[in-house]
Design a protein around this motif. Sequence first.
Motif, mmCIF file in Angstrom:
data_model
loop_
_atom_site.group_PDB
_atom_site.id
_atom_site.type_symbol
_atom_site.label_atom_id
_atom_site.label_comp_id
_atom_site.label_asym_id
_atom_site.label_seq_id
_atom_site.Cartn_x
_atom_site.Cartn_y
_atom_site.Cartn_z
ATOM 1 N N MET A 103 0.845 -1.200 0.000
ATOM 2 C CA MET A 103 0.000 0.000 0.000
ATOM 3 C C MET A 103 0.881 1.251 0.000
ATOM 4 S SD MET A 103 -1.476 0.462 3.899
ATOM 5 C CE MET A 103 -2.106 -1.200 4.079
ATOM 6 N N PRO A 104 0.423 2.334 -0.609
ATOM 7 C CA PRO A 104 1.204 3.579 -0.604
ATOM 8 C C PRO A 104 1.166 4.249 0.765
ATOM 9 C CG PRO A 104 -0.900 3.937 -1.679
ATOM 10 C CD PRO A 104 -0.811 2.459 -1.407
ATOM 11 N N TYR A 105 2.250 4.929 1.098
ATOM 12 C CA TYR A 105 2.294 5.706 2.341
ATOM 13 C C TYR A 105 1.799 7.117 2.041
ATOM 14 C CZ TYR A 105 4.662 1.959 4.741
ATOM 15 O OH TYR A 105 4.937 0.749 5.319
ATOM 16 N N THR A 106 0.679 7.486 2.640
ATOM 17 C CA THR A 106 0.044 8.768 2.364
ATOM 18 C C THR A 106 -0.178 9.544 3.658
ATOM 19 O OG1 THR A 106 -2.237 7.976 2.627
ATOM 20 C CG2 THR A 106 -1.192 7.633 0.467
ATOM 21 N N SER A 107 -0.564 10.794 3.512
ATOM 22 C CA SER A 107 -0.812 11.641 4.685
ATOM 23 C C SER A 107 -2.014 11.157 5.496
ATOM 24 C CB SER A 107 -1.034 13.094 4.244
ATOM 25 O OG SER A 107 -2.124 13.178 3.337
ATOM 26 N N GLU A 108 -2.876 10.320 4.885
ATOM 27 C CA GLU A 108 -4.042 9.802 5.598
ATOM 28 C C GLU A 108 -3.704 8.595 6.468
ATOM 29 O OE1 GLU A 108 -4.182 10.350 2.185
ATOM 30 O OE2 GLU A 108 -5.091 12.334 2.498
ATOM 31 N N MET A 109 -2.524 8.031 6.276
ATOM 32 C CA MET A 109 -2.171 6.807 6.989
ATOM 33 C C MET A 109 -1.758 7.108 8.425
ATOM 34 S SD MET A 109 0.789 4.024 6.085
ATOM 35 C CE MET A 109 -0.049 3.404 4.643
ATOM 36 N N ALA A 110 -2.391 6.440 9.374
ATOM 37 C CA ALA A 110 -2.018 6.587 10.781
ATOM 38 C C ALA A 110 -0.605 6.058 10.989
ATOM 39 C CB ALA A 110 -2.999 5.816 11.663
ATOM 40 N N GLY A 111 0.207 6.821 11.679
ATOM 41 C CA GLY A 111 1.559 6.386 11.988
ATOM 42 C C GLY A 111 2.599 6.809 10.974
ATOM 43 N N PHE A 112 2.178 7.573 9.960
ATOM 44 C CA PHE A 112 3.143 8.017 8.945
ATOM 45 C C PHE A 112 3.028 9.518 8.738
ATOM 46 C CE2 PHE A 112 4.002 9.172 4.490
ATOM 47 C CZ PHE A 112 5.337 8.820 4.420
ATOM 48 N N ASN A 113 4.177 10.168 8.557
ATOM 49 C CA ASN A 113 4.191 11.607 8.306
ATOM 50 C C ASN A 113 5.365 11.962 7.389
ATOM 51 O OD1 ASN A 113 3.224 14.367 8.839
ATOM 52 N ND2 ASN A 113 5.190 14.619 9.864
ATOM 53 N N LYS A 114 5.107 12.791 6.402
ATOM 54 C CA LYS A 114 6.136 13.252 5.476
ATOM 55 C C LYS A 114 6.111 14.770 5.426
ATOM 56 C CE LYS A 114 5.625 12.863 0.901
ATOM 57 N NZ LYS A 114 5.883 14.190 0.271
ATOM 58 N N THR A 115 7.252 15.386 5.686
ATOM 59 C CA THR A 115 7.357 16.844 5.630
ATOM 60 C C THR A 115 8.501 17.232 4.698
ATOM 61 O OG1 THR A 115 8.797 16.848 7.588
ATOM 62 C CG2 THR A 115 6.438 17.181 7.950
ATOM 63 N N VAL A 116 8.424 18.440 4.200
ATOM 64 C CA VAL A 116 9.454 18.941 3.289
ATOM 65 C C VAL A 116 10.736 19.223 4.063
ATOM 66 C CG1 VAL A 116 10.109 20.810 1.739
ATOM 67 C CG2 VAL A 116 7.768 19.896 1.695
ATOM 68 N N SER A 117 11.835 18.710 3.572
ATOM 69 C CA SER A 117 13.141 18.958 4.185
ATOM 70 C C SER A 117 13.983 19.891 3.331
ATOM 71 C CB SER A 117 13.887 17.639 4.404
ATOM 72 O OG SER A 117 15.168 17.865 4.948
ATOM 73 N N LYS A 118 14.009 19.650 2.031
ATOM 74 C CA LYS A 118 14.758 20.464 1.083
ATOM 75 C C LYS A 118 13.902 20.727 -0.149
ATOM 76 C CE LYS A 118 18.640 19.999 3.511
ATOM 77 N NZ LYS A 118 19.334 21.127 4.193
ATOM 78 N N THR A 119 14.149 21.866 -0.805
ATOM 79 C CA THR A 119 13.446 22.168 -2.047
ATOM 80 C C THR A 119 14.454 22.592 -3.116
ATOM 81 O OG1 THR A 119 13.124 24.515 -1.535
ATOM 82 C CG2 THR A 119 11.428 22.966 -0.758
ATOM 83 N N ILE A 120 14.043 22.408 -4.353
ATOM 84 C CA ILE A 120 14.876 22.841 -5.476
ATOM 85 C C ILE A 120 15.176 24.332 -5.366
ATOM 86 C CG2 ILE A 120 14.772 23.356 -7.948
ATOM 87 C CD1 ILE A 120 15.544 20.562 -7.618
ATOM 88 N N THR A 121 14.156 25.108 -5.024
ATOM 89 C CA THR A 121 14.297 26.565 -4.972
ATOM 90 C C THR A 121 15.311 27.011 -3.918
ATOM 91 O OG1 THR A 121 12.008 26.858 -5.689
ATOM 92 C CG2 THR A 121 13.067 28.739 -4.631
ATOM 93 N N ASP A 122 15.220 26.428 -2.724
ATOM 94 C CA ASP A 122 16.066 26.888 -1.620
ATOM 95 C C ASP A 122 17.391 26.128 -1.481
ATOM 96 O OD1 ASP A 122 14.135 28.741 -0.933
ATOM 97 O OD2 ASP A 122 13.162 27.412 0.515
ATOM 98 N N ASP A 123 17.389 24.875 -1.898
ATOM 99 C CA ASP A 123 18.544 24.039 -1.589
ATOM 100 C C ASP A 123 19.191 23.375 -2.816
ATOM 101 O OD1 ASP A 123 18.174 24.092 1.456
ATOM 102 O OD2 ASP A 123 16.245 23.326 0.760
ATOM 103 N N GLY A 124 18.483 23.388 -3.934
ATOM 104 C CA GLY A 124 19.039 22.766 -5.135
ATOM 105 C C GLY A 124 18.543 21.362 -5.396
ATOM 106 N N TRP A 125 17.821 20.786 -4.465
ATOM 107 C CA TRP A 125 17.214 19.469 -4.681
ATOM 108 C C TRP A 125 15.995 19.318 -3.779
ATOM 109 C CZ3 TRP A 125 21.849 20.109 -2.020
ATOM 110 C CH2 TRP A 125 21.852 19.733 -0.676
ATOM 111 N N ASN A 126 15.135 18.362 -4.132
ATOM 112 C CA ASN A 126 13.956 18.056 -3.335
ATOM 113 C C ASN A 126 14.249 16.873 -2.416
ATOM 114 O OD1 ASN A 126 12.138 19.977 -4.470
ATOM 115 N ND2 ASN A 126 11.958 18.681 -6.291
ATOM 116 N N ALA A 127 13.850 16.991 -1.169
ATOM 117 C CA ALA A 127 14.010 15.895 -0.210
ATOM 118 C C ALA A 127 12.966 16.042 0.887
ATOM 119 C CB ALA A 127 15.409 15.887 0.389
#
Length: 211
Positions: free
Chosen positions: A9-33
């Motif tokens: 199953m995909p890990y999504t924001s609706e899944m209990a026990g899982f969380n994904k937040t932005v760490s890096k962006t192309i604009t600010d850091d040169g890559w997405n993470a």
Amino acid sequence: MSHIVDLTMPYTSEMAGFNKTVSKTITDDGWNASTLAFYSHCGTHMDAPIHFNVSNQTIDKMPVADFVGKAWVINAKHIEAKGLITVSDIPNAIKKKFEAGDSLIIWTNWSRFINTSKYRDELPRISEDLALWCVDKKVKMIGVEPPSVADVNNIAEVTKIHQILLKSVVIIEGLANIDKLKSNCVELIALPLKIEGGDGSPARVIAIEKY
């Protein structure tokens, strides 16, 4: 030819026990993470024996040979909410062909309830006689669609079933897409993250059908 089905199953924001937040962006850091945070038994995951103190074996110490092998798909869609899946639900034809080291995938169609309270609180469960049968027949892996092989709201039951199975059987919980399989015998590959000292881990699980 082969047909490969992703049983994860995909890990999504609706899944209990899982969380994904932005760490890096192309604009600010040169890559997405991203920064990921997850409960070790959320989504499609695997249990290590230490999860219920069956032994001190952690997820990183489990032999990788235990994560790959032939698996039989058991149609248990007739099992109702909170029902027990028993040895009698395994067709005799499969019992006759079953060999030590084979695995079981239990198809209950329960994944249709993912992200609902029913998914966790009314799940169909592995009976004690089936758990004992798995150990006796040297089942390598058992995979189920619900988030647990037993009633998570009954500590006695969930402890007993896990402790029986984890003596020798690899437990995979939270499977999806079993309905996309076209046969009842597949090559099952379930790979957990190699987490040092881990009691369990998310896993990418696939089934390969060969024609």
